[in-house]
Enzyme design. Structure first.
Site, mmCIF file in Angstrom:
data_model
loop_
_atom_site.group_PDB
_atom_site.id
_atom_site.type_symbol
_atom_site.label_atom_id
_atom_site.label_comp_id
_atom_site.label_asym_id
_atom_site.label_seq_id
_atom_site.Cartn_x
_atom_site.Cartn_y
_atom_site.Cartn_z
ATOM 1 N N HIS A 274 0.840 -1.213 0.000
ATOM 2 C CA HIS A 274 0.000 0.000 0.000
ATOM 3 C C HIS A 274 0.879 1.269 0.000
ATOM 4 O O HIS A 274 0.919 1.963 -0.997
ATOM 5 C CB HIS A 274 -0.997 0.043 1.174
ATOM 6 C CG HIS A 274 -1.899 -1.152 1.234
ATOM 7 N ND1 HIS A 274 -2.774 -1.457 0.222
ATOM 8 C CD2 HIS A 274 -2.050 -2.122 2.168
ATOM 9 C CE1 HIS A 274 -3.434 -2.564 0.531
ATOM 10 N NE2 HIS A 274 -3.013 -2.988 1.704
ATOM 11 N N ASP A 325 -5.093 -8.524 -3.203
ATOM 12 C CA ASP A 325 -5.361 -8.199 -1.802
ATOM 13 C C ASP A 325 -6.662 -8.803 -1.274
ATOM 14 O O ASP A 325 -6.706 -9.991 -0.993
ATOM 15 C CB ASP A 325 -5.310 -6.666 -1.632
ATOM 16 C CG ASP A 325 -5.223 -6.216 -0.174
ATOM 17 O OD1 ASP A 325 -5.129 -7.086 0.707
ATOM 18 O OD2 ASP A 325 -5.235 -4.999 0.088
HETATM 19 ZN ZN LIG Z 1 -3.269 -6.909 2.696
#
Ligand SMILES: [Zn+2]
Length: 460
Positions: A274, A325
């Protein structure tokens, strides 16, 4: 596997025609040659062949909550944190056999989209009551078995999770994740590293401290050097949410990236997953350490995380990989285009990530496709993501007549694929020279889907 001769082969950033791909018995690419030099090659009509896609950040088990969190919970407003409670509750209901069945479903879907390797950030280690199984890697090994049965490569990034957070009460929903001390974590990791199914290059392991929130500094300073001494990839959620950054500053007087840098924990094998809420200084730190970033835009937009400043990362020379994810959508080319699209919306501009020094029609697409291939392979620690002699024979083909890309010229084919390909256009998927998807179907597709449907219990 016999040599293959499609209409186009993607080599070194461009599509070449009249080329055949020749593999060896060890599952590697022997060479890419003129088709006239591979007389027995099987002709793949109307196909382009590309290197396999690498999914660098996956939580396979979150496939089970797809479609079930897209409504208001009991809270007046929903966020990443309210979603997380729902996700924990669902994950905690999974029994050993569900872990296999749900993972296999996620990996099947990955294979059908051209994904040939996955970095699986695996964090459920214990029984629902928190007890350690007699094999502390039982669940990790079930996930590995699921990937191997589907036929894709897997880097099992074994998650370290020690606490709910800085000065935060223990969260009973996290009992299946927690290994209190780094010694216990490393003991379990070493057992995993010596498991027989991790010895052949199809599966391997990495170290994944969950986040600065879940893993205190002394723990990090034990397990990250362990990984570095052995050349294992290190993956960590970094700065996904502003609250994580605030808590880190409160605890250490530094942001997550500043903490990692000043404590010497960043390196070329470190991937910050991220890395959204960062300063220009933090981006410089990641670049100096030659670390990389994994963006997960389909999840980040779903969770309301924010936008990864990929333009700044590219300017600093940081490689960016991609991950599915939360599995809200499994289509890494969608993630690739979202990298660019989020910035277009934010900056009301176009072609934000196009390189300054290359005006060719596929320069932007090439950059985005590298994120889905070469950068992902580097991040999870293997030599894939490209079609060249000695690389693993991992690739996929697309149907050039598929309505989503029909009419492409060789020059704009990659831009068509990156920005517009429907996953239905993916035809054949090969891993280590073995065809795992043929004509858009996996041989075990029906039982995998059926067993997944049967394993879903009505949610409470
Ligand atoms: Zn993750």
């Amino acid at each position: 596997m016999p040599s293959l001769w499609p209409d186009f082969v993607y080599v070194d950033g461009q599509f070449l025609s009249d080329r055949a791909i020749v593999c060896d018995d060890a599952g590697k690419i022997n060479q890419v040659v003129e088709s006239s030099e591979a007389p027995g090659a099987i002709r793949l009509q109307n196909r382009a062949l590309l290197p396999g896609i690498v999914n660098a950040h996956s939580h396979a088990l979150q496939r089970v909550i797809r479609g079930r969190t897209e409504r208001r919970s009991q809270h007046t407003s929903d966020s990443f944190w309210t979603w997380r409670e729902q996700m924990y509750a669902a994950a905690n209901r999974l029994e050993v056999e569900d872990i296999y069945t749900v993972s296999r479903m996620a990996f099947l879907e990955m294979a059908l989209t051209g994904i040939t390797a996955v970095g699986e950030f695996h964090y459920i280690h214990h029984a629902p009551d928190g007890a350690t199984y007699s094999d502390p890697n039982l669940l990790a090994r079930e996930v590995i078995r699921a990937a191997r049965d589907v036929g894709i490569r897997i880097a099992l990034l074994r998650v370290a999770y020690a606490r709910a957070g800085f000065e935060t009460e223990a969260n009973p929903l996290q009992v299946r994740f927690i290994e209190k001390s780094p010694e216990i974590y490393l003991q379990h990791l070493e057992q995993l590293l010596s498991a027989p199914e991790l010895q052949d290059g199809v599966a391997w392991a990495g170290v994944a401290p969950h986040s600065v929130r879940a893993v205190p500094l002394d723990y990090l300073k034990t397990i990250v050097p362990f990984a570095n001494e052995r050349g294992l990839p290190v993956h960590m959620h970094v700065a996904e949410q502003p609250a994580e950054v605030t808590a880190c500053i409160e605890e250490y007087g530094r942001s997550p990236v500043a903490l990692l840098e000043t404590e010497g924990l960043l390196s070329s094998t470190f991937t910050a997953v991220h890395a959204i809420h960062v300063t220009p200084k933090a981006i410089g730190s990641i670049a100096r350490a030659r670390a990389s970033v994994c963006a997960c835009p389909t999840t980040e937009r779903n969770l309301g995380d924010g936008v990864v400043p990929v333009d700044a990362y590219f300017k600093a020379g940081v490689p960016v990989s991609l991950g599915s994810d939360s599995q809200v959508q499994i289509d890494l080319l969608e993630d690739a285009r979202e990298l660019e699209y989020h910035l277009r919306l934010q900056q009301t501009a176009r072609n934000v990530l196009a390189p300054d020094d290359d005006a060719s029609s596929s320069a932007l697409a090439r950059r985005l496709f590298d994120c889905a291939t070469i950068n992902g392979a580097r991040s999870i620690g293997f030599n894939g993501g490209k079609l060249e002699a000695g690389a693993p024979a991992d690739f996929f083909t697309v149907d050039l007549d598929d309505p989503s890309i029909a009419g492409s010229s060789p020059e704009d084919l990659l831009a068509n694929i990156v920005f517009s390909l429907s996953r239905a256009a993916v035809r054949d998927v090969v891993v280590g020279g073995q065809m795992i998807v043929e004509a858009g179907r996996h041989p075990d597709q029906e039982p995998i889907v059926e067993e997944f449907k049967n394993s879903l219990r009505p949610s409470a």
